[in-house]
Design a protein around this motif. Structure first.
Motif, short mmCIF file in Angstrom:
data_model
loop_
_atom_site.label_atom_id
_atom_site.label_comp_id
_atom_site.label_asym_id
_atom_site.label_seq_id
_atom_site.Cartn_x
_atom_site.Cartn_y
_atom_site.Cartn_z
N PRO A 1 -43.27 30.55 3.60
CA PRO A 1 -43.86 30.88 1.98
C PRO A 1 -44.04 32.31 1.53
N PHE A 2 -42.91 32.42 1.82
CA PHE A 2 -42.32 33.49 1.36
C PHE A 2 -42.39 33.01 -0.61
N ARG A 3 -42.34 32.65 -1.70
CA ARG A 3 -42.40 32.94 -2.20
C ARG A 3 -44.28 33.02 -3.19
N ASP A 4 -45.00 33.39 -2.20
CA ASP A 4 -46.73 32.92 -2.32
C ASP A 4 -46.04 34.69 -2.38
N GLU A 5 -45.64 35.35 -2.01
CA GLU A 5 -45.05 36.72 -1.67
C GLU A 5 -43.96 37.27 -2.41
N LEU A 6 -43.83 37.35 -3.25
CA LEU A 6 -42.96 37.67 -4.60
C LEU A 6 -43.68 38.57 -5.40
N PRO A 7 -42.89 39.40 -6.02
CA PRO A 7 -42.10 40.37 -5.12
C PRO A 7 -42.49 41.38 -3.87
N TYR A 8 -41.20 41.65 -2.63
CA TYR A 8 -41.94 42.37 -1.82
C TYR A 8 -40.60 42.55 -1.19
N VAL A 9 -40.69 44.16 -0.10
CA VAL A 9 -39.78 44.39 0.10
C VAL A 9 -39.23 44.09 1.25
N VAL A 10 -37.75 44.27 1.57
CA VAL A 10 -37.50 44.06 3.19
C VAL A 10 -36.81 45.68 3.20
N ALA A 11 -36.62 45.91 4.50
CA ALA A 11 -36.07 47.51 4.97
C ALA A 11 -35.92 47.40 5.96
N MET A 12 -34.76 48.01 6.71
CA MET A 12 -33.56 48.58 7.44
C MET A 12 -34.38 49.93 7.86
N VAL A 13 -35.72 49.49 9.34
CA VAL A 13 -36.07 50.83 9.54
C VAL A 13 -35.70 51.82 11.02
N GLU A 14 -35.71 52.71 10.56
CA GLU A 14 -34.59 53.58 11.12
C GLU A 14 -36.08 54.13 12.27
N LEU A 15 -36.35 54.01 13.86
CA LEU A 15 -36.99 54.40 14.42
C LEU A 15 -36.72 56.18 14.95
N GLU A 16 -38.40 56.45 15.75
CA GLU A 16 -37.99 57.97 16.03
C GLU A 16 -37.00 57.64 17.57
N GLU A 17 -37.05 57.08 18.03
CA GLU A 17 -36.08 56.27 19.09
C GLU A 17 -34.37 56.22 18.98
N GLY A 18 -34.52 55.98 17.59
CA GLY A 18 -32.64 56.27 17.12
C GLY A 18 -32.27 54.63 16.53
N VAL A 19 -33.02 53.24 16.67
CA VAL A 19 -32.73 52.18 16.99
C VAL A 19 -33.28 51.65 15.29
N ARG A 20 -32.20 51.12 14.84
CA ARG A 20 -33.24 49.92 13.77
C ARG A 20 -33.64 48.71 13.47
N MET A 21 -34.31 48.62 12.72
CA MET A 21 -35.13 47.47 13.05
C MET A 21 -35.72 46.87 11.22
N MET A 22 -34.92 45.91 11.58
CA MET A 22 -35.55 45.32 10.41
C MET A 22 -37.28 44.83 9.69
N GLY A 23 -37.40 44.78 8.16
CA GLY A 23 -38.90 44.10 8.42
C GLY A 23 -39.99 44.46 6.83
N ASN A 24 -40.31 43.35 6.91
CA ASN A 24 -40.85 43.42 5.69
C ASN A 24 -41.76 44.80 5.67
N LEU A 25 -41.91 45.35 4.45
CA LEU A 25 -42.90 46.60 4.23
C LEU A 25 -44.09 46.42 3.23
N THR A 26 -45.19 46.99 3.72
CA THR A 26 -46.19 46.30 2.76
C THR A 26 -47.00 47.08 2.42
N ASP A 27 -48.59 46.77 1.90
CA ASP A 27 -49.12 47.76 1.23
C ASP A 27 -48.97 49.12 1.05
N CYS A 28 -47.91 48.59 -0.13
CA CYS A 28 -47.30 50.03 -1.21
C CYS A 28 -46.87 49.54 -2.14
#
Length: 131
Positions: A63-90
């Motif tokens: 279903p990705f083509r229906d979401e174009l364009p979109y942002v995939v981000a590497m997020v550094e959590l407050e706990e110090g680990v990094r997690m990848m995911g889509n960024l929405t609502d901006c």
């Protein structure tokens, strides 16, 4: 291995692993990557900052083509680990490295939650935020 993570995500909770010595890690593994001890699951704050990101403008798979364009981000959590995911609502041009974000779960299917990220409301470093 990742079953507790996905079960928690379906309830709207974000989990990461922590070993008895305090080392945290994500993605899930059978042993601590620092000391080799047995990690346990703990609730994460769900807050972090954008470490890096990319804007996806082409993807022909559903279903990705229906979401174009979109942002995939590497997020550094407050706990110090990094997690990848889509960024929405901006807007795409609002995304920047260091941007405060918070997790929210998208129900991909009944009882299947997937962590996504959105700008943290009024967090420090948020563009346009007032002190």
């Amino acid at each position: 291995m990742s079953k507790p993570f996905w079960e928690a995500a379906s309830r709207g909770q974000l989990l990461i692993q922590r070993c008895p010595s305090g080392h945290r890690q994500f993605y899930p593994r059978a042993v601590c990557i620092v000391c080799g001890d047995d990690p346990e699951w703990e609730a994460a704050s769900g807050r972090g900052t954008v470490h890096t990101f990319t804007v996806i403008r082409q993807n022909h798979a559903r279903p990705f083509r229906d979401e174009l364009p979109y942002v995939v981000a590497m997020v550094e959590l407050e706990e110090g680990v990094r997690m990848m995911g889509n960024l929405t609502d901006c807007q795409l041009d609002e995304v920047h490295i260091g941007m405060p974000v918070e997790v929210h779960m998208i129900e991909a299917e009944p009882d299947v939650g997937v962590p996504f990220w959105r700008p943290a409301a009024g967090g420090p470093g948020t563009r346009g935020a007032t002190a």
